[in-house]
Design a protein around this motif. Structure first.
Motif, short mmCIF file in Angstrom:
data_model
loop_
_atom_site.label_atom_id
_atom_site.label_comp_id
_atom_site.label_asym_id
_atom_site.label_seq_id
_atom_site.Cartn_x
_atom_site.Cartn_y
_atom_site.Cartn_z
N ILE A 225 21.33 -0.84 63.90
CA ILE A 225 22.07 0.40 63.86
C ILE A 225 21.71 1.11 62.73
N ILE A 226 21.22 2.36 63.00
CA ILE A 226 20.84 3.31 61.96
C ILE A 226 21.55 4.60 62.03
N ARG A 227 21.77 5.38 60.65
CA ARG A 227 22.57 6.56 60.77
C ARG A 227 21.16 7.71 60.96
N LEU A 228 21.56 8.72 61.70
CA LEU A 228 20.63 9.51 61.99
C LEU A 228 20.69 10.80 61.39
N THR A 229 22.00 10.97 60.66
CA THR A 229 22.15 12.22 60.03
C THR A 229 22.12 12.00 58.28
#
Length: 279
Positions: A225-229
């Motif tokens: 899971i990665i945060r794109l913002t």
């Protein structure tokens, strides 16, 4: 077709019914179905603590029967009386709603407290009444934590009496109003959806009521899971330029508080999509 059953046979679909009577004719060509494609008819000639058996007969133009539906039984109960003394109070973690159960049905008969539950509903903006509690509540209080900071809400409580393996809903209580606490974390968006965008994927969401400092978008691929913002987005959509063709992703969105520290609330539900878009 309608017939009245003996009360002791109210749960018996196999019991031989009394003589059925034709109570209403519906011209399917002249009646517009509802949004689900079904026709509806309301029987107002009923009384409490009585049971009725219904069937639908399809006829030809001359009234000759062509087919007969499965039977359905309707049991008519007096619903529980509305709760009283409803209050809604702003607290640091949300809005606390409290009420006093009437513990009677609408005919004045006593109700066992163990058989009564409550549905807490709220009204905000133009959304209309919606469930604040995801399940029925036992007792006389509920803390609504999925509220937006500074947003005004109206609340009401609907009683539900469990009898004969069904819930009988009563009339709602009077309403009470309160605002979400300024310090509460904003709730996640209600809906998230994805659309193709010139070889990329556009992530859209419904904006949260009340004050927010923006939104973060997350992508899940397998267990990663990665945060794109890097910083909160003020409004949707977000375009994921890094989505690979043929890959399956899940996306979720969170809202952050309007304060300078931009504290982050819970994630929305994950929405899965497979990227089949070419350049």
């Amino acid at each position: 077709m309608k017939s009245e059953l003996k009360w002791e046979n109210r749960n018996c679909l196999e019991c031989p019914p009394p003589e059925q009577q034709l109570v209403h004719n519906i011209d399917a060509a002249a009646v517009k179905p509802g949004g689900d494609g079904r026709l509806r008819w309301v029987d107002t000639n009923v009384s409490y603590r009585r049971a009725f058996r219904y069937q639908i007969t399809v006829t030809d133009e001359k009234g000759n029967p062509l087919s007969l539906s499965n039977p359905a039984i309707a049991k008519v109960y007096p619903g529980p009386a509305a709760p009283v003394d409803l209050t809604a109070v702003t607290q640091p973690q949300g809005i606390m709603i409290q009420w006093k159960p009437a513990l009677k049905d609408i005919e004045g008969n006593n109700i066992d407290a163990l058989s009564e539950s409550f549905r807490v509903e709220r009204l905000s903006g133009e959304k209309g009444w919606e469930k604040a509690s995801p399940t029925l509540v036992k007792g006389n209080a509920y803390l609504d934590q999925s509220v937006a900071p500074g947003q005004s809400y109206s609340y009401r409580v609907v009683p539900a009496l469990y009898t004969d393996e069904v819930y009988v809903l009563g009339d709602p209580s009077s309403t009470a109003q309160a605002k979400g606490p300024e310090s509460v974390l904003p709730p996640p968006p209600d809906r998230v959806w994805i659309t193709p965008a010139h070889g990329a994927l556009e992530i859209h969401w419904t904006e949260t009521d009340g004050k927010t400092g923006g939104y973060h978008v997350y992508r899940r691929e397998g267990k990663e899971i990665i945060r794109l913002t890097a910083t909160p987005l003020a409004h949707p959509p977000f375009v994921d330029q890094g989505a690979k063709k043929g890959a399956t992703y899940s996306y979720a969105v969170s809202a952050v508080s309007a304060q300078a520290d931009h504290k982050e609330g819970l994630l929305s539900k994950w929405i899965e999509v497979r990227n089949l878009i070419t350049e």
